[in-house]
Design a protein around this motif. Sequence first.
Motif, PDB file in Angstrom:
ATOM      1  N   HIS A   1      -6.675  13.644  -5.559  1.00  0.00           N
ATOM      2  CA  HIS A   1      -6.636  14.805  -6.445  1.00  0.00           C
ATOM      3  C   HIS A   1      -6.080  14.370  -7.791  1.00  0.00           C
ATOM      4  O   HIS A   1      -5.133  13.588  -7.812  1.00  0.00           O
ATOM      5  N   PRO A   2      -6.594  14.794  -8.894  1.00  0.00           N
ATOM      6  CA  PRO A   2      -7.854  15.521  -8.974  1.00  0.00           C
ATOM      7  C   PRO A   2      -9.003  14.649  -8.486  1.00  0.00           C
ATOM      8  O   PRO A   2      -8.869  13.430  -8.392  1.00  0.00           O
ATOM      9  N   GLU A   3     -10.101  15.292  -8.182  1.00  0.00           N
ATOM     10  CA  GLU A   3     -11.268  14.576  -7.663  1.00  0.00           C
ATOM     11  C   GLU A   3     -11.692  13.474  -8.633  1.00  0.00           C
ATOM     12  O   GLU A   3     -11.687  13.660  -9.852  1.00  0.00           O
TER      13      GLU A   3
ATOM     14  N   THR B   1       3.482  12.799 -14.600  1.00  0.00           N
ATOM     15  CA  THR B   1       3.996  12.404 -15.907  1.00  0.00           C
ATOM     16  C   THR B   1       3.413  11.077 -16.360  1.00  0.00           C
ATOM     17  O   THR B   1       2.900  10.956 -17.474  1.00  0.00           O
ATOM     18  N   VAL B   2       3.464  10.076 -15.512  1.00  0.00           N
ATOM     19  CA  VAL B   2       3.042   8.741 -15.933  1.00  0.00           C
ATOM     20  C   VAL B   2       1.537   8.657 -16.140  1.00  0.00           C
ATOM     21  O   VAL B   2       1.071   8.022 -17.084  1.00  0.00           O
ATOM     22  N   VAL B   3       0.759   9.316 -15.298  1.00  0.00           N
ATOM     23  CA  VAL B   3      -0.701   9.242 -15.378  1.00  0.00           C
ATOM     24  C   VAL B   3      -1.269  10.290 -16.333  1.00  0.00           C
ATOM     25  O   VAL B   3      -2.324  10.080 -16.928  1.00  0.00           O
ATOM     26  N   GLY B   4      -0.566  11.409 -16.486  1.00  0.00           N
ATOM     27  CA  GLY B   4      -1.038  12.455 -17.376  1.00  0.00           C
ATOM     28  C   GLY B   4      -2.034  13.401 -16.739  1.00  0.00           C
ATOM     29  O   GLY B   4      -2.833  14.022 -17.427  1.00  0.00           O
ATOM     30  N   LEU B   5      -1.998  13.512 -15.405  1.00  0.00           N
ATOM     31  CA  LEU B   5      -2.880  14.430 -14.684  1.00  0.00           C
ATOM     32  C   LEU B   5      -2.036  15.316 -13.784  1.00  0.00           C
ATOM     33  O   LEU B   5      -1.219  14.815 -12.996  1.00  0.00           O
ATOM     34  N   ASP B   6      -2.226  16.628 -13.875  1.00  0.00           N
ATOM     35  CA  ASP B   6      -1.494  17.555 -13.019  1.00  0.00           C
ATOM     36  C   ASP B   6      -2.011  17.450 -11.589  1.00  0.00           C
ATOM     37  O   ASP B   6      -3.221  17.360 -11.352  1.00  0.00           O
ATOM     38  N   GLY B   7      -1.091  17.461 -10.643  1.00  0.00           N
ATOM     39  CA  GLY B   7      -1.459  17.383  -9.233  1.00  0.00           C
ATOM     40  C   GLY B   7      -1.967  16.010  -8.818  1.00  0.00           C
ATOM     41  O   GLY B   7      -2.666  15.877  -7.816  1.00  0.00           O
ATOM     42  N   ASN B   8      -1.601  14.972  -9.583  1.00  0.00           N
ATOM     43  CA  ASN B   8      -2.059  13.612  -9.296  1.00  0.00           C
ATOM     44  C   ASN B   8      -1.667  13.197  -7.873  1.00  0.00           C
ATOM     45  O   ASN B   8      -0.515  13.338  -7.470  1.00  0.00           O
ATOM     46  N   HIS B   9      -2.637  12.721  -7.123  1.00  0.00           N
ATOM     47  CA  HIS B   9      -2.411  12.274  -5.746  1.00  0.00           C
ATOM     48  C   HIS B   9      -3.405  11.156  -5.475  1.00  0.00           C
ATOM     49  O   HIS B   9      -4.619  11.359  -5.611  1.00  0.00           O
ATOM     50  N   ALA B  10      -2.910   9.968  -5.126  1.00  0.00           N
ATOM     51  CA  ALA B  10      -3.805   8.825  -4.938  1.00  0.00           C
ATOM     52  C   ALA B  10      -3.289   7.902  -3.852  1.00  0.00           C
ATOM     53  O   ALA B  10      -2.080   7.816  -3.598  1.00  0.00           O
ATOM     54  N   LYS B  11      -4.223   7.221  -3.222  1.00  0.00           N
ATOM     55  CA  LYS B  11      -3.896   6.092  -2.345  1.00  0.00           C
ATOM     56  C   LYS B  11      -3.971   4.855  -3.226  1.00  0.00           C
ATOM     57  O   LYS B  11      -4.914   4.713  -4.014  1.00  0.00           O
ATOM     58  N   ILE B  12      -2.986   3.957  -3.102  1.00  0.00           N
ATOM     59  CA  ILE B  12      -2.952   2.761  -3.928  1.00  0.00           C
ATOM     60  C   ILE B  12      -2.724   1.520  -3.075  1.00  0.00           C
ATOM     61  O   ILE B  12      -2.182   1.595  -1.973  1.00  0.00           O
ATOM     62  N   ALA B  13      -3.144   0.402  -3.621  1.00  0.00           N
ATOM     63  CA  ALA B  13      -2.872  -0.893  -2.994  1.00  0.00           C
ATOM     64  C   ALA B  13      -2.666  -1.914  -4.112  1.00  0.00           C
ATOM     65  O   ALA B  13      -3.398  -1.907  -5.103  1.00  0.00           O
TER      66      ALA B  13
ATOM     67  N   ARG C   1       0.869  -1.183   0.000  1.00  0.00           N
ATOM     68  CA  ARG C   1       0.000   0.000   0.000  1.00  0.00           C
ATOM     69  C   ARG C   1       0.897   1.220   0.000  1.00  0.00           C
ATOM     70  O   ARG C   1       1.994   1.192   0.550  1.00  0.00           O
ATOM     71  N   ASP C   2       0.403   2.309  -0.580  1.00  0.00           N
ATOM     72  CA  ASP C   2       1.194   3.534  -0.625  1.00  0.00           C
ATOM     73  C   ASP C   2       0.266   4.702  -0.917  1.00  0.00           C
ATOM     74  O   ASP C   2      -0.913   4.512  -1.248  1.00  0.00           O
ATOM     75  N   GLU C   3       0.793   5.890  -0.779  1.00  0.00           N
ATOM     76  CA  GLU C   3       0.130   7.101  -1.226  1.00  0.00           C
ATOM     77  C   GLU C   3       1.127   7.770  -2.160  1.00  0.00           C
ATOM     78  O   GLU C   3       2.289   7.957  -1.784  1.00  0.00           O
ATOM     79  N   VAL C   4       0.700   8.079  -3.371  1.00  0.00           N
ATOM     80  CA  VAL C   4       1.629   8.580  -4.378  1.00  0.00           C
ATOM     81  C   VAL C   4       1.199   9.949  -4.889  1.00  0.00           C
ATOM     82  O   VAL C   4       0.006  10.238  -5.001  1.00  0.00           O
ATOM     83  N   SER C   5       2.209  10.781  -5.166  1.00  0.00           N
ATOM     84  CA  SER C   5       1.989  12.101  -5.753  1.00  0.00           C
ATOM     85  C   SER C   5       3.335  12.613  -6.236  1.00  0.00           C
ATOM     86  O   SER C   5       4.365  11.984  -6.004  1.00  0.00           O
ATOM     87  N   GLY C   6       3.308  13.742  -6.912  1.00  0.00           N
ATOM     88  CA  GLY C   6       4.554  14.359  -7.359  1.00  0.00           C
ATOM     89  C   GLY C   6       4.694  14.343  -8.863  1.00  0.00           C
ATOM     90  O   GLY C   6       3.838  13.834  -9.594  1.00  0.00           O
ATOM     91  N   ASP C   7       5.807  14.916  -9.311  1.00  0.00           N
ATOM     92  CA  ASP C   7       6.042  15.061 -10.746  1.00  0.00           C
ATOM     93  C   ASP C   7       6.002  13.735 -11.484  1.00  0.00           C
ATOM     94  O   ASP C   7       5.465  13.649 -12.593  1.00  0.00           O
ATOM     95  N   TRP C   8       6.562  12.688 -10.891  1.00  0.00           N
ATOM     96  CA  TRP C   8       6.610  11.412 -11.609  1.00  0.00           C
ATOM     97  C   TRP C   8       5.209  10.862 -11.841  1.00  0.00           C
ATOM     98  O   TRP C   8       4.921  10.312 -12.904  1.00  0.00           O
TER      99      TRP C   8
END
Length: 146
Positions: free
Chosen positions: A72-74, A42-54, A32-39
Amino acid sequence: MAIRIDNVGIAVRDLDAAIAFFTDLGLTVVGRDEVSGDWTDTVVGLDGNHAKIAMLATPGGEVRIELFEYLHPEAIETRPTLPNEIGMHRVAFQVDDIDEALAVAARHGCHPLRGVANYRDVYKLSYVRGPSGIIVMFAEDVTAGD
């Protein structure tokens, strides 16, 4: 070029509820992780990408599913996918006991779209509407004991 499927990604509205559903079916959380940042932007193609992942894996680890809940984004709600729509819309699991799999799904409020079908006395098959509207198919090989 060698190629293999690494994982299938599924966006969900409630990560913990989706994890509970898939782990009750027998998958294991491998990270599990929470990811955000420039990388991630870039990979997802959404500015301000921030997600919880598992990341979850089937027993034996042959198949992995990455679940992600956007912070984010919503997240954008969509209507549930229909089985005949173009694009990816379901994840399928081979199970030893379809009735047991359906009972597990029912405990999470997930029920067959129509019922259980018999395909040529080879498979029992059923689609359920899983967490966040994901279509989940269960397939039991009824020839396995032959």
